[in-house]
Design a protein around this motif. Structure first.
Motif, PDB file in Angstrom:
ATOM      1  N   HIS A 292      11.617   1.256 -10.213  1.00  0.00           N
ATOM      2  CA  HIS A 292      12.078   2.415  -9.745  1.00  0.00           C
ATOM      3  C   HIS A 292      10.948   3.606  -9.435  1.00  0.00           C
ATOM      4  N   GLY A 293       9.792   3.382 -10.037  1.00  0.00           N
ATOM      5  CA  GLY A 293       9.000   4.411  -9.923  1.00  0.00           C
ATOM      6  C   GLY A 293       8.029   3.968  -8.910  1.00  0.00           C
TER       7      GLY A 293
ATOM      8  N   CYS B 180       1.128   0.679  -5.267  1.00  0.00           N
ATOM      9  CA  CYS B 180       2.562   0.749  -5.593  1.00  0.00           C
ATOM     10  C   CYS B 180       3.336  -0.450  -4.913  1.00  0.00           C
TER      11      CYS B 180
ATOM     12  N   ASN C 113       8.483   3.399  -5.840  1.00  0.00           N
ATOM     13  CA  ASN C 113       8.848   4.057  -4.855  1.00  0.00           C
ATOM     14  C   ASN C 113       8.142   5.435  -4.614  1.00  0.00           C
ATOM     15  N   ARG C 114       8.383   6.290  -5.555  1.00  0.00           N
ATOM     16  CA  ARG C 114       7.996   7.545  -5.960  1.00  0.00           C
ATOM     17  C   ARG C 114       7.230   7.561  -7.406  1.00  0.00           C
ATOM     18  N   PRO C 115       5.859   7.633  -7.238  1.00  0.00           N
ATOM     19  CA  PRO C 115       5.127   7.556  -8.628  1.00  0.00           C
ATOM     20  C   PRO C 115       5.179   8.586  -9.373  1.00  0.00           C
ATOM     21  N   SER C 116       5.895   9.942  -8.923  1.00  0.00           N
ATOM     22  CA  SER C 116       6.178  11.113  -9.807  1.00  0.00           C
ATOM     23  C   SER C 116       7.294  10.900 -10.733  1.00  0.00           C
ATOM     24  N   ARG C 117       8.143   9.658 -10.405  1.00  0.00           N
ATOM     25  CA  ARG C 117       9.245   9.062 -11.355  1.00  0.00           C
ATOM     26  C   ARG C 117       8.981   8.233 -12.404  1.00  0.00           C
TER      27      ARG C 117
ATOM     28  N   CYS D 171      -1.511   4.511  -9.327  1.00  0.00           N
ATOM     29  CA  CYS D 171      -0.377   5.120  -8.431  1.00  0.00           C
ATOM     30  C   CYS D 171      -0.379   6.567  -8.503  1.00  0.00           C
ATOM     31  N   ARG D 172      -0.420   6.763  -9.869  1.00  0.00           N
ATOM     32  CA  ARG D 172      -0.388   8.463 -10.152  1.00  0.00           C
ATOM     33  C   ARG D 172      -1.670   9.157  -9.463  1.00  0.00           C
TER      34      ARG D 172
ATOM     35  N   MET E  48       4.690   3.398   1.220  1.00  0.00           N
ATOM     36  CA  MET E  48       4.322   2.988   0.108  1.00  0.00           C
ATOM     37  C   MET E  48       2.871   2.364   0.025  1.00  0.00           C
TER      38      MET E  48
ATOM     39  N   LEU F 149      -1.165   9.885  -6.153  1.00  0.00           N
ATOM     40  CA  LEU F 149      -0.090  11.133  -5.937  1.00  0.00           C
ATOM     41  C   LEU F 149      -0.758  12.401  -6.025  1.00  0.00           C
TER      42      LEU F 149
END
Length: 133
Positions: free
Chosen positions: A71-72, A5, A74-78, A127-128, A1, A131
């Motif tokens: 929630h997002g 993030c 951990n995974r910026p795509s979410r 964050c995006r 991370m 990614l």
């Protein structure tokens, strides 16, 4: 991370606390309607109902933004529409500052909502961007 993030996750946890404070202020504004009717008349009642609605909306939107950020992170795509909801929350916070500031000074909780919403919207973009690399 990544660092961005982690910052998003920390600010999202702080947002949960601020959202609970907003909801608490909405409850106080709701219970203050009877007092406003005795003290300030019809205009005071309208102002208290408006405060109630705006603080409640800020609280609910901040909780939604915080959950999406936690929630997002951990995974910026979410992250989904996290940035959009953070911007809408900031707009509601500005409106709350204006309306609640009519009867008193600058409301500090609404100012915190505004600052945190802008910060998480910026971190969302960072964050995006990480990614995409």
């Amino acid at each position: 991370m990544s660092k961005n993030c982690k910052s998003l996750k920390i600010l999202s946890f702080i947002q949960v606390v601020v959202a609970l404070a907003c909801i608490f202020l909405a409850i106080i504004a709701r219970s203050g309607v009877a007092l406003a009717e005795e003290e300030a008349g019809f205009a005071g009642v309208i102002l208290m109902y408006l405060d109630n609605f705006l603080y409640g909306a800020c609280g609910v939107l901040t909780i939604i933004t915080a959950i999406m950020g936690i929630h997002g992170a951990n995974r910026p795509s979410r992250l989904g529409s996290h940035r959009l909801i953070a911007i809408i929350t900031a707009l509601f916070a500005i409106l709350t500052i204006v309306v609640a500031g009519l009867g008193q000074g600058i409301p500090s909780v609404a100012l915190l909502v505004l600052i945190l919403s802008i910060a998480v919207a910026i971190l969302d973009g960072m964050c995006r961007a990480e990614l995409d690399r």
